[in-house]
Design an enzyme around this catalytic site. Structure first.
Site, PDB file in Angstrom:
ATOM      1  N   LYS A 187      -0.382 -21.760-184.257  1.00  0.00           N
ATOM      2  CA  LYS A 187       0.266 -22.150-185.526  1.00  0.00           C
ATOM      3  C   LYS A 187      -0.083 -23.587-185.912  1.00  0.00           C
ATOM      4  O   LYS A 187      -0.414 -23.856-187.054  1.00  0.00           O
ATOM      5  CB  LYS A 187       1.800 -22.006-185.427  1.00  0.00           C
ATOM      6  CG  LYS A 187       2.275 -20.602-185.080  1.00  0.00           C
ATOM      7  CD  LYS A 187       3.796 -20.519-185.097  1.00  0.00           C
ATOM      8  CE  LYS A 187       4.477 -21.373-184.052  1.00  0.00           C
ATOM      9  NZ  LYS A 187       4.292 -20.914-182.646  1.00  0.00           N
ATOM     10  N   ARG A 244       9.986 -20.179-172.733  1.00  0.00           N
ATOM     11  CA  ARG A 244       9.705 -20.288-174.175  1.00  0.00           C
ATOM     12  C   ARG A 244       9.382 -18.909-174.760  1.00  0.00           C
ATOM     13  O   ARG A 244       9.804 -18.582-175.870  1.00  0.00           O
ATOM     14  CB  ARG A 244       8.558 -21.266-174.414  1.00  0.00           C
ATOM     15  CG  ARG A 244       9.000 -22.708-174.227  1.00  0.00           C
ATOM     16  CD  ARG A 244       7.837 -23.635-173.963  1.00  0.00           C
ATOM     17  NE  ARG A 244       6.904 -23.745-175.070  1.00  0.00           N
ATOM     18  CZ  ARG A 244       5.674 -24.266-174.952  1.00  0.00           C
ATOM     19  NH1 ARG A 244       5.263 -24.710-173.795  1.00  0.00           N
ATOM     20  NH2 ARG A 244       4.889 -24.340-176.007  1.00  0.00           N
ATOM     21  N   ARG A 268      -4.233 -26.326-172.995  1.00  0.00           N
ATOM     22  CA  ARG A 268      -3.760 -27.410-173.872  1.00  0.00           C
ATOM     23  C   ARG A 268      -3.319 -28.607-173.020  1.00  0.00           C
ATOM     24  O   ARG A 268      -3.628 -29.746-173.342  1.00  0.00           O
ATOM     25  CB  ARG A 268      -2.600 -26.911-174.749  1.00  0.00           C
ATOM     26  CG  ARG A 268      -1.980 -27.970-175.634  1.00  0.00           C
ATOM     27  CD  ARG A 268      -1.296 -27.369-176.831  1.00  0.00           C
ATOM     28  NE  ARG A 268       0.076 -26.950-176.534  1.00  0.00           N
ATOM     29  CZ  ARG A 268       0.856 -26.290-177.398  1.00  0.00           C
ATOM     30  NH1 ARG A 268       0.390 -25.951-178.589  1.00  0.00           N
ATOM     31  NH2 ARG A 268       2.082 -25.966-177.065  1.00  0.00           N
ATOM     32  N   ARG A 289      13.168 -20.335-186.443  1.00  0.00           N
ATOM     33  CA  ARG A 289      12.960 -19.686-185.153  1.00  0.00           C
ATOM     34  C   ARG A 289      14.116 -18.766-184.788  1.00  0.00           C
ATOM     35  O   ARG A 289      14.082 -18.139-183.726  1.00  0.00           O
ATOM     36  CB  ARG A 289      12.859 -20.766-184.075  1.00  0.00           C
ATOM     37  CG  ARG A 289      11.484 -20.986-183.480  1.00  0.00           C
ATOM     38  CD  ARG A 289      11.647 -22.109-182.475  1.00  0.00           C
ATOM     39  NE  ARG A 289      10.596 -22.248-181.533  1.00  0.00           N
ATOM     40  CZ  ARG A 289       9.545 -23.065-181.677  1.00  0.00           C
ATOM     41  NH1 ARG A 289       9.366 -23.728-182.784  1.00  0.00           N
ATOM     42  NH2 ARG A 289       8.678 -23.187-180.703  1.00  0.00           N
ATOM     43  N   ARG A 299       2.664 -32.446-172.691  1.00  0.00           N
ATOM     44  CA  ARG A 299       4.019 -31.973-173.009  1.00  0.00           C
ATOM     45  C   ARG A 299       4.695 -31.428-171.756  1.00  0.00           C
ATOM     46  O   ARG A 299       4.113 -30.627-171.043  1.00  0.00           O
ATOM     47  CB  ARG A 299       3.945 -30.878-174.083  1.00  0.00           C
ATOM     48  CG  ARG A 299       3.832 -31.426-175.484  1.00  0.00           C
ATOM     49  CD  ARG A 299       3.589 -30.334-176.484  1.00  0.00           C
ATOM     50  NE  ARG A 299       4.578 -29.264-176.433  1.00  0.00           N
ATOM     51  CZ  ARG A 299       4.653 -28.278-177.319  1.00  0.00           C
ATOM     52  NH1 ARG A 299       3.789 -28.242-178.326  1.00  0.00           N
ATOM     53  NH2 ARG A 299       5.563 -27.348-177.213  1.00  0.00           N
TER      54      ARG A 299
HETATM   55  P1  ADP Z   1       5.489 -24.240-179.408  1.00  0.00           P
HETATM   56  O1  ADP Z   1       4.191 -24.720-178.844  1.00  0.00           O
HETATM   57  O2  ADP Z   1       6.350 -23.522-178.422  1.00  0.00           O
HETATM   58  O3  ADP Z   1       5.342 -23.531-180.710  1.00  0.00           O
HETATM   59  P2  ADP Z   1       6.965 -26.432-180.671  1.00  0.00           P
HETATM   60  O4  ADP Z   1       6.231 -27.715-180.623  1.00  0.00           O
HETATM   61  O5  ADP Z   1       7.060 -25.724-181.957  1.00  0.00           O
HETATM   62  O6  ADP Z   1       6.317 -25.546-179.548  1.00  0.00           O
HETATM   63  O7  ADP Z   1       8.452 -26.620-180.105  1.00  0.00           O
HETATM   64  C1  ADP Z   1       8.713 -27.226-178.851  1.00  0.00           C
HETATM   65  C2  ADP Z   1      10.201 -27.113-178.528  1.00  0.00           C
HETATM   66  O8  ADP Z   1      10.967 -27.752-179.554  1.00  0.00           O
HETATM   67  C3  ADP Z   1      10.769 -25.692-178.487  1.00  0.00           C
HETATM   68  O9  ADP Z   1      10.559 -25.075-177.245  1.00  0.00           O
HETATM   69  C4  ADP Z   1      12.255 -25.952-178.787  1.00  0.00           C
HETATM   70  O10 ADP Z   1      12.925 -26.470-177.679  1.00  0.00           O
HETATM   71  C5  ADP Z   1      12.175 -27.057-179.828  1.00  0.00           C
HETATM   72  N1  ADP Z   1      12.125 -26.507-181.214  1.00  0.00           N
HETATM   73  C6  ADP Z   1      11.086 -26.630-182.088  1.00  0.00           C
HETATM   74  N2  ADP Z   1      11.373 -26.020-183.250  1.00  0.00           N
HETATM   75  C7  ADP Z   1      12.607 -25.484-183.110  1.00  0.00           C
HETATM   76  C8  ADP Z   1      13.453 -24.707-183.940  1.00  0.00           C
HETATM   77  N3  ADP Z   1      13.073 -24.345-185.180  1.00  0.00           N
HETATM   78  N4  ADP Z   1      14.654 -24.323-183.459  1.00  0.00           N
HETATM   79  C9  ADP Z   1      15.054 -24.677-182.232  1.00  0.00           C
HETATM   80  N5  ADP Z   1      14.305 -25.395-181.383  1.00  0.00           N
HETATM   81  C10 ADP Z   1      13.089 -25.797-181.808  1.00  0.00           C
END
Ligand code: ADP
Length: 198
Positions: free
Chosen positions: A13, A150, A127, A88, A139
């Site tokens: 994404k 996740r 990554r 989400r 990360r």
């Molecule tokens: P990913 O690589 O899993 O898509 P993101 O960078 O989008 O990772 O998100 C990392 C973390 O940030 C998630 O695992 C969650 O803890 C938090 N997070 C991000 N966006 C949301 C959301 N819309 N609702 C709740 N938690 C979120």
């Protein structure tokens, strides 16, 4: 253009969102990036989010909804935006609906990147390795153990959104297993078709 990118962690994404930013001149709103920035800054939100994020769980709907509601009122979002990693949960999806309708605007398209789960752990590990090799911070949640959580969170809370947007006639799917350029091309084709249909 207002767009949502949907898909499990590691689906691509963020990569595709960046390309859309360049092509369409609208910002990428990544709640993950915004939350990581809050953690880095040591703000109240950051303090509350850190442990939850490190464990691979979802931050509360109230926190992320508030962050996004504030962000979409900034000037650079006037022409549209790409939501990456948000909504989400179904509660967040409902929040998007009301945020947009309160502002007299709507959502154009929701694009789901469809991927094979078995490839995802490998992408996340890569990554982390790439970040390390580039001297960038890795990360905390980019490791196989947290990744499992996740992915579980994704299936429990986020995957139902595909049905939600399908029912609204907004969902389009793209093969996220193709190479990066091919995925970009497919997304552009979807957007063109959606624009023509309007
Ligand atoms: P990913 O690589 O899993 O898509 P993101 O960078 O989008 O990772 O998100 C990392 C973390 O940030 C998630 O695992 C969650 O803890 C938090 N997070 C991000 N966006 C949301 C959301 N819309 N609702 C709740 N938690 C979120």
């Amino acid at each position: 253009m207002r767009l949502i990118l949907l898909g499990p962690p590691g689906a691509g994404k963020g990569t595709q969102a960046q390309r859309l930013v360049e092509k369409h001149g609208i910002p990428q709103l990544s709640t993950g990036d915004m939350l990581r920035a809050a953690v880095q800054a040591g703000s109240e939100v950051g303090k509350r989010a850190k442990a939850v994020m490190d464990a691979g769980e979802l931050v509360s709907d109230a926190i992320v909804n508030a962050i996004v509601a504030e962000r979409i009122d900034q000037a650079d979002c006037a022409k549209g935006f790409i939501l990456d990693g948000y909504p989400r949960t179904l509660v967040q999806a409902d929040a998007v609906e009301s945020m947009l309708s309160q502002r007299g605007i709507g959502l154009d398209t929701v694009i789901e990147l469809v991927v094979d789960d078995r490839a995802l752990v490998g992408r996340i590990v890569k990554r982390a390795e790439d970040a390390k090799a580039a001297g960038q911070p890795v990360r905390k949640d980019d490791n196989p153990a947290v990744f499992e959580e996740r992915l579980r969170e994704y299936y429990k809370k986020t995957a139902p959104l595909t049905g939600y947007y399908y029912a609204k006639g907004k969902l389009r799917t793209v093969d996220g297993m193709a190479n990066i350029d091919a995925v970009t091309a497919e997304i552009e084709a979807v957007l063109t078709a959606a624009a023509e249909a309007r």
